[in-house]
Design an enzyme around this catalytic site. Structure first.
Site, mmCIF file in Angstrom:
data_model
loop_
_atom_site.group_PDB
_atom_site.id
_atom_site.type_symbol
_atom_site.label_atom_id
_atom_site.label_comp_id
_atom_site.label_asym_id
_atom_site.label_seq_id
_atom_site.Cartn_x
_atom_site.Cartn_y
_atom_site.Cartn_z
ATOM 1 N N GLN A 263 87.827 61.269 3.151
ATOM 2 C CA GLN A 263 89.145 61.824 3.099
ATOM 3 C C GLN A 263 89.944 61.057 2.260
ATOM 4 O O GLN A 263 91.190 61.340 1.797
ATOM 5 C CB GLN A 263 89.834 61.554 4.482
ATOM 6 C CG GLN A 263 89.108 62.651 5.482
ATOM 7 C CD GLN A 263 89.781 62.578 6.966
ATOM 8 O OE1 GLN A 263 89.483 61.477 7.733
ATOM 9 N NE2 GLN A 263 91.064 63.108 7.171
ATOM 10 N N HIS B 127 83.143 65.199 9.045
ATOM 11 C CA HIS B 127 83.501 64.830 7.858
ATOM 12 C C HIS B 127 82.440 64.252 6.890
ATOM 13 O O HIS B 127 82.432 64.650 5.854
ATOM 14 C CB HIS B 127 84.838 63.906 7.827
ATOM 15 C CG HIS B 127 85.930 64.341 8.088
ATOM 16 N ND1 HIS B 127 86.624 65.402 7.336
ATOM 17 C CD2 HIS B 127 86.672 64.099 8.886
ATOM 18 C CE1 HIS B 127 87.883 65.655 7.707
ATOM 19 N NE2 HIS B 127 88.122 64.809 8.664
ATOM 20 N N HIS C 90 84.791 64.344 15.529
ATOM 21 C CA HIS C 90 85.535 65.028 14.367
ATOM 22 C C HIS C 90 85.138 64.276 12.966
ATOM 23 O O HIS C 90 84.949 64.709 11.977
ATOM 24 C CB HIS C 90 87.004 64.855 14.803
ATOM 25 C CG HIS C 90 87.923 65.241 13.668
ATOM 26 N ND1 HIS C 90 88.727 66.112 13.976
ATOM 27 C CD2 HIS C 90 88.218 64.642 12.389
ATOM 28 C CE1 HIS C 90 89.529 66.495 12.720
ATOM 29 N NE2 HIS C 90 89.121 65.682 11.954
ATOM 30 N N GLU C 91 85.130 62.661 13.003
ATOM 31 C CA GLU C 91 84.991 62.118 11.899
ATOM 32 C C GLU C 91 83.506 62.175 11.372
ATOM 33 O O GLU C 91 83.296 62.183 10.209
ATOM 34 C CB GLU C 91 85.377 60.607 12.083
ATOM 35 C CG GLU C 91 86.722 60.405 12.721
ATOM 36 C CD GLU C 91 87.871 60.855 11.683
ATOM 37 O OE1 GLU C 91 87.656 61.269 10.687
ATOM 38 O OE2 GLU C 91 88.980 61.170 12.411
ATOM 39 N N CYS D 272 94.201 66.685 11.938
ATOM 40 C CA CYS D 272 93.329 66.049 10.829
ATOM 41 C C CYS D 272 94.232 65.713 9.660
ATOM 42 O O CYS D 272 95.117 66.352 9.420
ATOM 43 C CB CYS D 272 92.417 67.062 10.217
ATOM 44 S SG CYS D 272 91.436 66.244 9.063
ATOM 45 N N LEU D 273 94.112 64.342 9.241
ATOM 46 C CA LEU D 273 94.970 63.636 8.407
ATOM 47 C C LEU D 273 94.718 65.220 6.944
ATOM 48 O O LEU D 273 95.661 64.632 6.033
ATOM 49 C CB LEU D 273 94.791 62.483 7.877
ATOM 50 C CG LEU D 273 95.232 61.590 8.938
ATOM 51 C CD1 LEU D 273 94.781 59.910 8.790
ATOM 52 C CD2 LEU D 273 96.440 61.825 9.488
ATOM 53 N N GLY E 200 91.877 58.470 13.313
ATOM 54 C CA GLY E 200 90.605 58.095 12.582
ATOM 55 C C GLY E 200 90.842 58.843 11.145
ATOM 56 O O GLY E 200 91.614 59.472 10.614
HETATM 57 NI NI NI Z 1 89.892 64.966 10.002
#
Ligand code: NI
Length: 169
Positions: A50, A138, A134-135, A92-93, A45
């Site tokens: 991000q 953000h 999660h996304e 998380c990236l 994701g």
């Molecule tokens: Ni994330």
């Protein structure tokens, strides 16, 4: 085109993102770039903040079968309801190399717009439910360490500070 993934500490990750209003070729390009960047990372994701774009959209692919893509782009998503709970490892990236268990609802019903602006519903469980939540966080300036206790969160923040000092972030 690949985009640079912003890491924790970048102010764009703490901002509340703005709704998408134009469903144009620029949006289509952003979504394509986000998929490319997510698959290359690799991740399941990726939210627009991000990649430095403070807009309400994210892409995801929680397919489990090898070589089968399940590309999903959620634009202006709204969480309609959640139910149950699950505990599982999350990463998380924007937090490379950091994983820990997060409590999330087991099932999520959400609605969102596609790249053309058409609304659709999604009713899902397990990893994809976790991913949507999660996304979606953000887009509200919330990162996954917010779901930890203050003690554990401080531990991770200290670890990150050390890595920033060492040039490893
Ligand atoms: Ni994330």
């Amino acid at each position: 085109m690949m985009r640079e993934i912003r890491k924790y500490g970048d102010p764009v990750l703490a901002r509340t993102a703005d709704p998408v209003v134009e469903f144009d070729t620029e949006l289509k390009r952003l979504v394509d770039d986000m998929f490319e960047t997510m698959y290359a990372a690799p991740g399941v994701g990726l939210a627009a903040p991000q990649v430095g774009v403070s807009k309400r959209l994210f892409v995801m692919d929680c397919s489990t079968k090898d070589g089968v893509q399940e590309r999903l782009a959620l634009i202006n998503p709204e969480i309609v309801s959640t139910e149950g709970s699950q505990v599982g490892d999350e990463g998380c990236l924007s937090f490379p190399g950091i994983y820990f268990q997060v409590d999330r609802p087991q099932r999520v019903i959400a609605r969102a717009q596609d790249v053309k602006g058409n609304w659709f519903d999604i009713d899902t469980t397990d990893l994809s439910a976790r991913c949507i939540l999660h996304e979606n966080d953000h887009l509200n300036g919330i990162v996954f360490i917010s779901h930890l206790s203050a003690l554990k969160r401080d531990l991770i923040k200290r670890k990150i500070k050390k890595r920033i000092k060492a040039g490893d972030w």
